[in-house]
Design a protein around this motif. Structure first.
Motif, short mmCIF file in Angstrom:
data_model
loop_
_atom_site.label_atom_id
_atom_site.label_comp_id
_atom_site.label_asym_id
_atom_site.label_seq_id
_atom_site.Cartn_x
_atom_site.Cartn_y
_atom_site.Cartn_z
N ILE A 108 0.85 -1.18 0.00
CA ILE A 108 0.00 0.00 0.00
C ILE A 108 0.90 1.24 0.00
CG2 ILE A 108 -1.93 1.22 1.09
CD1 ILE A 108 -2.74 -1.64 0.72
N GLU A 109 0.68 2.10 -0.97
CA GLU A 109 1.52 3.29 -1.14
C GLU A 109 0.63 4.53 -1.18
OE1 GLU A 109 2.90 3.62 -5.15
OE2 GLU A 109 4.63 4.84 -4.60
N ALA A 110 1.12 5.61 -0.58
CA ALA A 110 0.40 6.89 -0.70
C ALA A 110 0.67 7.46 -2.09
CB ALA A 110 0.85 7.85 0.38
N GLU A 111 -0.38 7.67 -2.87
CA GLU A 111 -0.20 8.23 -4.22
C GLU A 111 -0.16 9.75 -4.18
OE1 GLU A 111 -1.65 6.38 -8.10
OE2 GLU A 111 -3.34 6.21 -6.72
N LYS A 112 -0.71 10.31 -3.08
CA LYS A 112 -0.66 11.75 -2.85
C LYS A 112 -0.31 11.93 -1.39
CE LYS A 112 -4.13 12.77 -6.31
NZ LYS A 112 -5.45 13.31 -6.63
N PHE B 198 -7.47 3.59 -18.48
CA PHE B 198 -6.67 4.14 -17.39
C PHE B 198 -6.55 5.66 -17.50
CE2 PHE B 198 -2.66 5.70 -15.70
CZ PHE B 198 -2.81 5.35 -14.36
N LEU B 199 -6.29 6.16 -18.72
CA LEU B 199 -6.13 7.60 -18.91
C LEU B 199 -7.43 8.33 -18.57
CD1 LEU B 199 -4.07 7.63 -22.24
CD2 LEU B 199 -3.21 8.07 -19.93
N LEU B 200 -8.56 7.76 -18.98
CA LEU B 200 -9.86 8.39 -18.70
C LEU B 200 -10.15 8.38 -17.19
CD1 LEU B 200 -11.84 6.86 -21.69
CD2 LEU B 200 -11.36 9.30 -21.35
N GLU B 201 -9.83 7.28 -16.53
CA GLU B 201 -10.05 7.18 -15.08
C GLU B 201 -9.18 8.20 -14.35
OE1 GLU B 201 -8.80 3.43 -13.45
OE2 GLU B 201 -9.22 4.07 -11.40
N GLU B 202 -7.93 8.28 -14.78
CA GLU B 202 -6.98 9.20 -14.16
C GLU B 202 -7.44 10.65 -14.31
OE1 GLU B 202 -4.86 7.64 -12.50
OE2 GLU B 202 -3.51 9.25 -11.87
N ALA B 203 -7.95 11.00 -15.51
CA ALA B 203 -8.45 12.36 -15.75
C ALA B 203 -9.65 12.65 -14.85
CB ALA B 203 -8.84 12.51 -17.23
N ALA B 204 -10.50 11.63 -14.64
CA ALA B 204 -11.67 11.81 -13.77
C ALA B 204 -11.22 12.02 -12.32
CB ALA B 204 -12.60 10.60 -13.88
N ILE B 205 -10.24 11.23 -11.87
CA ILE B 205 -9.75 11.36 -10.48
C ILE B 205 -9.11 12.72 -10.27
CG2 ILE B 205 -7.98 10.54 -8.87
CD1 ILE B 205 -8.41 7.70 -9.98
N GLU B 206 -8.29 13.15 -11.22
CA GLU B 206 -7.53 14.39 -11.06
C GLU B 206 -8.35 15.63 -11.44
OE1 GLU B 206 -4.65 14.51 -9.62
OE2 GLU B 206 -4.45 12.33 -9.48
N ILE C 57 2.14 12.54 -15.32
CA ILE C 57 2.41 11.14 -15.01
C ILE C 57 3.44 10.62 -16.00
CG2 ILE C 57 0.54 10.21 -16.48
CD1 ILE C 57 -0.07 8.24 -14.15
N THR C 58 4.34 9.78 -15.52
CA THR C 58 5.37 9.24 -16.43
C THR C 58 4.89 7.93 -17.05
OG1 THR C 58 6.42 7.92 -14.71
CG2 THR C 58 7.17 10.20 -14.92
N HIS C 59 5.53 7.55 -18.13
CA HIS C 59 5.18 6.29 -18.79
C HIS C 59 5.49 5.11 -17.87
CE1 HIS C 59 5.74 8.45 -22.95
NE2 HIS C 59 5.00 9.12 -22.10
N GLU C 60 6.54 5.24 -17.08
CA GLU C 60 6.93 4.21 -16.11
C GLU C 60 5.80 4.00 -15.09
OE1 GLU C 60 10.11 2.72 -15.95
OE2 GLU C 60 9.39 1.46 -14.30
#
Lengths: 221, 221
Positions: free
Chosen positions: A94-98, A154-162, A169-172
């Motif tokens: 479990i990692e803090a993403e923010k 994933f890109l659409l979900e990420e845009a919704a979250i942010e 975000i990096t490609h990695e």
């Protein structure tokens, strides 16, 4: 916003049970990137998110990652207390993403409540069923969907979250969410760019045509 | 062997609860290939296996299958009663892999017990955690293991279940267990045959070198 407001079954505990939880509660404020729980090495306890964002992922022997779910405000993380359930036979990190504020509920106290309280045990059940459902959804994606559709989703979900179409975000990092390799993600993003769906720049993916990404994501062919 | 012998928490129920379960219990004897539960269309109830073998699998829109777990004597199937847990948001199909005898526990009765009984709720939790763990194991296989290793592991598992190295199984069935295509399985089995690990004949895979299959399965390269 207090712990009592965020803990969904607070009112179903008796005064003694409430006192035991509060008496053993910890509050932590952690920076983005902090590892809060590291597989079965830790018996961290249940994490209740006050604010911020967590991600749970699994790791391969070679260090590859795949995100299995994410947690937002008021979400409760059960798998960081998997030590209290002997039938959980897998390890998540479990990692803090923010930057994140969390309450940590003592695993021993929670376990002792769960043993005697049907409401606590049933709530735990519902939590586990939710995470199980997220993993089954992911399994279906991994089994039946090609990587381009998963990347579009994933890109659409990420845009919704942010709340923005300009994703830092990096490609990695994207590869680590999807369980893929950086090279694969880069190649696919370049294809998306050539199709006018995104614009790439250093450390940034800008979504230009969300409608087209959505069509790609939903395409059943 | 009675239901009471096989139901793990029988002694933790009171007389009234025991009577309600028995009063609503069904016994079924079904042939190999019978579909016992078909996604969320059914609210079948909990299935306790007296004898035989069940498999739980998911289906893609295109009709592809992947086995997510199997159940043997005395195993209890919870996901055939997913209707009683609103947080279960996925569909599984349950099929008899052999002629099978099962007890069917009423979902309404079980749910009403779970709501008031901490032992029943915690037992349900352990069951779900076990299935969740099996799916996580499968996820790791699918994500990080190549198909040849998964095929080797499947053949060894199947030989252990059947107690023979002469497996009566078609390439199509193997593909449906692994979420793959028949052509892929056939190609790989022919490669295994050329390496002396198996011998193929009509509707049959004979394991010739289990040690070599095990090395392939465990190879981390």
């Amino acid at each position: 916003m207090t712990f009592q407001d965020c803990f969904p079954i607070w009112d179903r505990l008796d005064a003694d049970q409430q006192a035991r939880i509060l008496g053993n509660l910890a509050f932590r404020s952690v920076g983005k990137g902090t590892i809060l729980h590291n597989g079965n090495a830790d018996c961290t306890g249940l994490l209740l998110v006050k604010s911020g964002q967590l991600r749970a992922y699994i790791l391969s022997d070679e260090g590859r990652e795949i995100t299995i779910y994410r947690l937002f405000d008021r979400d409760l993380c059960l798998l960081s207390a998997s030590c209290i359930m002997r039938s959980i036979q897998f390890e998540v990190t479990i990692e803090a993403e923010k930057d994140t504020e969390i309450w940590v509920i003592s695993p021993e106290v929670y376990q002792s409540l769960m043993e005697v309280s049907a409401p606590v045990a049933n709530y735990t059940n519902e939590l586990m069923a939710s995470r199980f459902s997220e993993v089954m959804w992911l399994m279906e994606q991994v089994m039946w969907k090609s990587m381009d559709k998963r990347l579009a989703a994933f890109l659409l979900e990420e845009a919704a979250i942010e709340g923005t179409s300009a994703l830092k975000i990096t490609h990695e990092t994207i590869a680590n969410h999807l369980g893929s390799h950086r090279e694969v993600v880069t190649r696919m993003l370049r294809y998306f760019q050539s199709e006018g769906m995104v614009r790439l720049s250093r450390g940034m993916v800008q979504l230009l045509d969300e409608e087209k990404l959505r069509r790609l994501q939903d395409d059943r062919a």
